[in-house]
Design a protein around this motif. Structure first.
Motif, PDB file in Angstrom:
ATOM      1  N   SER A   1       0.813  -1.258   0.188  1.00 30.04           N
ATOM      2  CA  SER A   1      -0.115   0.208  -0.160  1.00 30.04           C
ATOM      3  C   SER A   1       0.892   1.363   0.107  1.00 30.04           C
ATOM      4  CB  SER A   1      -0.917  -0.049   1.152  1.00 30.04           C
ATOM      5  OG  SER A   1      -1.848  -0.962   1.096  1.00 30.04           O
ATOM      6  N   ARG A   2       1.669   1.284   0.782  1.00 31.09           N
ATOM      7  CA  ARG A   2       2.650   2.549   0.754  1.00 31.09           C
ATOM      8  C   ARG A   2       3.511   2.662  -0.355  1.00 31.09           C
ATOM      9  NH1 ARG A   2       4.772   6.008   5.026  1.00 31.09           N
ATOM     10  NH2 ARG A   2       3.988   4.664   6.507  1.00 31.09           N
ATOM     11  N   LEU A   3       3.960   1.430  -0.747  1.00 26.65           N
ATOM     12  CA  LEU A   3       4.808   1.798  -2.124  1.00 26.65           C
ATOM     13  C   LEU A   3       3.895   2.047  -3.455  1.00 26.65           C
ATOM     14  CD1 LEU A   3       7.603   1.465  -3.410  1.00 26.65           C
ATOM     15  CD2 LEU A   3       7.527  -0.917  -3.589  1.00 26.65           C
ATOM     16  N   VAL A   4       2.722   1.645  -3.326  1.00 27.17           N
ATOM     17  CA  VAL A   4       1.836   1.964  -4.492  1.00 27.17           C
ATOM     18  C   VAL A   4       1.518   3.601  -4.305  1.00 27.17           C
ATOM     19  CG1 VAL A   4      -0.534   1.774  -5.372  1.00 27.17           C
ATOM     20  CG2 VAL A   4       0.990  -0.230  -4.916  1.00 27.17           C
ATOM     21  N   ARG A   5       1.493   4.047  -3.279  1.00 28.75           N
ATOM     22  CA  ARG A   5       0.946   5.359  -2.852  1.00 28.75           C
ATOM     23  C   ARG A   5       2.236   6.248  -3.300  1.00 28.75           C
ATOM     24  NH1 ARG A   5      -0.829   4.786   1.867  1.00 28.75           N
ATOM     25  NH2 ARG A   5       0.945   5.279   2.957  1.00 28.75           N
ATOM     26  N   ASP A   6       3.390   5.866  -2.829  1.00 32.72           N
ATOM     27  CA  ASP A   6       4.551   6.759  -3.294  1.00 32.72           C
ATOM     28  C   ASP A   6       4.891   6.614  -4.623  1.00 32.72           C
ATOM     29  OD1 ASP A   6       4.899   7.267  -0.586  1.00 32.72           O
ATOM     30  OD2 ASP A   6       6.470   5.950  -0.173  1.00 32.72           O
ATOM     31  N   LEU A   7       4.431   5.570  -5.144  1.00 35.87           N
ATOM     32  CA  LEU A   7       4.917   5.633  -6.948  1.00 35.87           C
ATOM     33  C   LEU A   7       3.772   6.370  -7.563  1.00 35.87           C
ATOM     34  CD1 LEU A   7       5.574   1.750  -7.155  1.00 35.87           C
ATOM     35  CD2 LEU A   7       7.096   3.693  -8.025  1.00 35.87           C
ATOM     36  N   ARG A   8       2.539   6.422  -7.267  1.00 41.03           N
ATOM     37  CA  ARG A   8       1.584   7.072  -7.639  1.00 41.03           C
ATOM     38  C   ARG A   8       1.909   8.631  -7.752  1.00 41.03           C
ATOM     39  NH1 ARG A   8      -4.285   5.209  -6.842  1.00 41.03           N
ATOM     40  NH2 ARG A   8      -4.574   6.262  -8.674  1.00 41.03           N
TER      41      ARG A   8
END
Length: 289
Positions: A101-108
């Motif tokens: 979740s955190r990595l997806v958010r940071d990538l977006r």
């Protein structure tokens, strides 16, 4: 079967069993292993490779993602934003959405379009196999049907599977290898000991897992594909990784031409994915920052 907040369902009956029930089950397992080590080892090998959790499809809509079928048994959880860079994330065995979740958010936030691979055995409640024989082809199918990707980030067995795919000629301009167990037999052995297996039953368990991974042998030398790697590579690891010792990450980074190694004091094998500095570093690298 209880619902979990991470968007996956399953495993609750095992996780929430009373202490006495677990003790009784462990004693029964020890008895079975003593009386029938071959059968016990084989049965637990199949169980070990059968994910206990699966995707709750309601989670997909709640988080503004799209579930894209990938063959008959896998899928992509697509978080689209813009056209590039395109990033593929590959979880480990029994990995779940919340881990990323955190990595997806940071990538977006970095402007990337993110595809998260939902591996075979993780789409439905039936406990079906998800071994190297399923993960490596799923990675290849994903790139064949939905690539090219600018970068791939992979965790645990997913990262080791990516090494197998790279050895087969898979093109990957940027790769982030997270909590990579270069010594898969040791990881499998750890899984067997967590069941309480030892001696002949543990040997049968290890052999059974290897057999179910065919044609990908867990004991295959990881060094040739690492040394042949061309492209940017980031190796991320937690110093206190209980499942994959940090020495393996150092050896991996040293074998890969130009690879960058980052070891974090915080987090462990799984929680490093939710460690803010590690996530920001991974997002910057994968998005080409």
């Amino acid at each position: 079967m209880a619902r979990r907040s991470d968007g996956y369902m399953g495993g609750a009956q095992e996780r929430l069993a009373p202490r006495g029930a677990l003790s009784t089950r462990r004693r029964a397992l020890h008895l079975a292993a003593a009386l029938a080590p071959r059968l016990t080892g084989r049965l637990l090998a199949r169980r070990y490779l059968s994910p206990a959790s699966h995707l709750d499809t309601a989670h997909v809509a709640r988080h503004g993602a799209e579930l894209v079928p990938l063959g008959a048994e896998a899928a992509l959880l697509r978080h689209a934003r813009g056209g590039a860079p395109r990033v593929l994330l590959v979880p480990g065995h029994d990995g779940h959405v919340r881990q990323f979740s955190r990595l997806v958010r940071d990538l977006r936030r970095a402007g990337a379009a993110v595809d998260l691979l939902i591996l075979p055995g993780h789409l439905h409640p039936a406990r079906t196999l998800c071994s190297l024989a399923d993960i490596v082809p799923a990675i290849r199918l994903c790139l064949d049907e939905h690539g090219p990707y600018d970068a791939v980030g992979a965790h645990c067995v997913g990262a080791r599977s990516l090494l197998f795919a790279l050895g087969e000629g898979l093109a990957c301009p940027r790769a982030a290898l997270i909590s990579t167990p270069v010594d898969l037999p040791a990881l499998i052995r750890l899984g067997g000991t967590q069941y309480g297996l030892e001696g002949a039953a543990l040997g049968q368990f290890e052999a059974g897992v290897a057999r179910l991974c065919a044609p990908y042998d867990p004991g295959t030398d990881w060094r040739p594909p690492a040394m042949a790697r061309r492209g940017e590579t980031l190796v991320v690891h937690a110093r206190h990784d209980y499942a994959a010792p940090v020495a393996g990450a150092r050896a991996l980074a040293e074998a890969m031409p130009g690879a960058r190694l980052e070891v974090f004091e915080e987090g462990d094998h799984n929680t490093i994915l939710n460690h803010a500095p590690a996530s920001r570093m991974l997002a910057e690298f994968l998005a080409g920052g």
